[in-house]
Design an enzyme around this catalytic site. Structure first.
Site, mmCIF file in Angstrom:
data_model
loop_
_atom_site.group_PDB
_atom_site.id
_atom_site.type_symbol
_atom_site.label_atom_id
_atom_site.label_comp_id
_atom_site.label_asym_id
_atom_site.label_seq_id
_atom_site.Cartn_x
_atom_site.Cartn_y
_atom_site.Cartn_z
ATOM 1 N N CYS A 1 -5.387 -2.797 7.392
ATOM 2 C CA CYS A 1 -6.608 -1.633 7.027
ATOM 3 C C CYS A 1 -7.892 -1.603 7.112
ATOM 4 O O CYS A 1 -8.553 -1.885 7.664
ATOM 5 C CB CYS A 1 -6.132 -0.610 6.312
ATOM 6 S SG CYS A 1 -5.460 -0.924 5.139
ATOM 7 N N CYS B 1 0.886 -1.231 0.238
ATOM 8 C CA CYS B 1 0.307 -0.157 0.012
ATOM 9 C C CYS B 1 0.684 1.083 -0.395
ATOM 10 O O CYS B 1 0.386 1.898 -0.875
ATOM 11 C CB CYS B 1 -1.038 -0.085 1.021
ATOM 12 S SG CYS B 1 -2.265 1.181 1.495
#
Ligand SMILES: Nc1ncnc2c1ncn2[C@@H]1O[C@H](COP(=O)(O)OP(=O)(O)OP(=O)(O)O)[C@@H](O)[C@H]1O
EC number: 2.8.1.13
Length: 370
Positions: A199, A103
Site C-alpha cells: 500500500c 498491518c
C-alpha cells in the site's frame, strides 16, 4: 444477539470498491454504520498530490451516497513504528517481508479495532475476502468464497478475540458480484481500479522507494559454485525465485535468484526454473499464531501456503514451543522465501500462520536461502 439497528459497525473504508460495498450492504441490512478512513502514510508528491487525500474523497462520496457518517483517523505513527520499521529491518536482514500481514495484525485489527470499540462499535467490518463463522462454539476464519480473491493469507495472525469482533460483509461473494452491486447502487467507486502492490509503495518504482530508506550496496552475482555471472544493484532488491531484472544473457535456460550471501554481499543465481537449489522440503517458522484458543496436538497434518495465491501443499506441523514450529512438506516446494508468511489450512478453514525463518532440504539447513 442485538438487533441490527442496535448494533454499531465501524467499516474500515479505503476508498476502494470492496469496502464501499461492505458499508453499503451493512447499511441495507439495517446496521448503525460509521465509515472510517485510516491515514497510515503520507505520500504527498512534489506536486502536493497525495493518494490518501484522493481516496478519502472517494470515501466521503460513497458515505454520502449511502447516508452514513464518516471521518478519518491518523495512524501514521503506529504504522511507522509497527509496520514500516519491521519492513525495513527485514530487508536489511536479506529477507522478503510481508507488510500486509503485519498491518492486519498491528494496525487494522489492533489499533484501528481498539479505536472502533472506543467509538462504541460492536464490530469492525472490512472489505476483505474472508469469512468468520461460529462453529462448535468457536469463531473460525474461513477462506473467501472467491478463490481468486481469498485474503486469509494476509489475515493469518488474527486471534479468536480479534475475529470475534470482526465482520467481512463481502467474504461470501465473488468479486464480480461486488462490482455489480456497486454499479446497481451507483456507488462512486463502482469502476475504480483495484489497488495493487504494497500500500505505501503503490504504483511507484519499488527500487527507487526502497533506496530512499536503505543504502543500496551493489555486489557480485555468483553461482553456488562461485562462478561470477554479473553484478547486482543491492541484495534487498531481489527475492528467491525471481527471474526478471538479473540481466544475465547468453544461451540456455533463464537465470533465477536462488539465494543471498549477506556476509559477502553476493546474490546467488542458478539456471532453469526447476533448478534443484530452489527446492526445499522443510522450514522452521517463527511468530506462529493460531486462530483457535484450543490446544493443538504436538504434531498434526494440514495444508499450507508459502506465498499468496499458491496452491495448498500437504504438510506436517510439529510445534516446538515459543511460537515456533517445524513444517515438513509432503513434496519439495519451489522458492520458499524467508520473511514471507506460511499459512495453515484445514479444508476451508484458515488455522493460523507464521513467518518463514529457516529453510531445509534433506535435514540440512540451506544457509544460502535463510
Ligand atoms: N486506509 C484505509 N482505511 C480504512 N480501512 C482500510 C484502509 N485500507 C484498507 N482498509 C480496509 O481493509 C480492507 C482490505 O484492504 P486491501 O488493501 O486489501 O483493499 P482491497 O481488497 O483493494 O479493498 P478495497 O476495494 O476496499 O480497497 C479494505 O476493504 C478496507 O475495509
Amino acid at each position: 444477539m442485538k438487533k441490527p439497528e442496535d448494533t454499531r459497525v465501524v467499516v474500515g473504508m479505503s476508498g476502494g470498491v470492496d469496502s464501499s460495498v461492505a458499508a453499503y450492504l451493512l447499511k441495507q441490512q439495517g446496521y448503525d454504520v460509521i465509515g472510517v478512513f485510516m491515514k497510515n502514510w503520507d505520500d504527498t508528491d512534489e506536486f502536493g498530490v497525495c493518494t490518501a487525500t484522493e481516496d478519502y474523497e472517494d470515501v466521503i462520496r460513497v458515505c454520502n451516497q449511502i447516508g452514513i457518517p464518516y471521518y478519518a483517523v491518523n495512524f501514521e505513527k503506529e504504522y511507522w513504528d509497527k509496520v514500516f520499521t519491521y519492513f525495513l529491518d527485514e530487508y536489511k536482514a536479506g529477507r522478503t517481508p510481508n507488510p500486509d500481514v503485519m498491518c492486519n495484525k498491528e494496525i487494522k485489527f489492533k489499533a484501528f479495532l481498539e479505536h472502533a470499540l472506543k467509538l462504541g462499535a460492536d464490530y469492525l467490518a472490512t472489505g476483505h475476502y474472508a469469512q468468520v463463522k461460529i462453529i462448535d462454539g468457536e469463531y473460525k476464519m474461513l477462506r473467501g468464497k472467491d478463490v481468486n480473491k481469498d485474503q486469509t493469507y494476509f489475515l493469518n495472525q488474527l486471534s479468536q478475540e480479534q475475529i470475534s469482533k470482526v465482520m467481512f460483509p463481502i467474504g461470501h461473494m465473488d468479486k464480480k458480484r461486488v462490482r455489480e452491486i456497486a454499479k446497481e447502487a451507483g456507488l462512486a467507486t463502482a469502476t475504480k481500479k483495484d489497488s495493487t502492490g504494497i500500500c505505501f509503495i503503490g504504483e511507484r518504482n519499488f527500487k527507487e522507494f526502497l533506496s530512499k530508506y536503505l543504502p543500496a550496496q551493489p555486489g557480485r552475482m555468483e553461482t553456488l559454485t562461485g562462478e561470477i555471472k554479473g553484478f547486482h544493484e543491492g541484495l534487498m532488491y531481489y527475492t528467491i525465485g525471481q527471474r526478471h531484472g538479473l540481466g544475465i544473457g547468453g544461451s540456455g535456460d533463464p537465470w533465477f535468484v536462488v539465494g543471498k550471501d549477506l556476509e559477502r554481499n553476493v546474490l546467488l543465481v542458478g539456471q532453469g526454473y526447476d533448478n534443484d537449489a530452489l527446492y526445499s522440503d522443510a522450514i522452521i517458522a517463527t511468530n506462529v499464531s493460531w486462530v483457535s484458543d484450543k490446544e493443538k496436538p504436538a504434531q498434526f497434518s494440514c495444508t499450507a501456503k508459502f506465498r499468496y495465491r499458491q496452491p495448498d501443499h500437504g504438510v506436517t506441523v510439529t510445534l516446538l514451543g515459543n511460537n515456533t514450529a517445524r513444517v515438513e512438506f509432503d513434496e519439495p516446494i519451489r522458492a520458499v522465501t524467508p520473511g514471507q508468511a506460511v499459512v495453515f489450512y484445514n479444508g476451508e478453514e484458515c488455522l493460523g500462520g507464521g513467518t518463514i525463518d529457516q529453510i531445509f532440504k534433506d535435514n540440512e539447513r540451506l544457509k544460502y536461502v535463510g
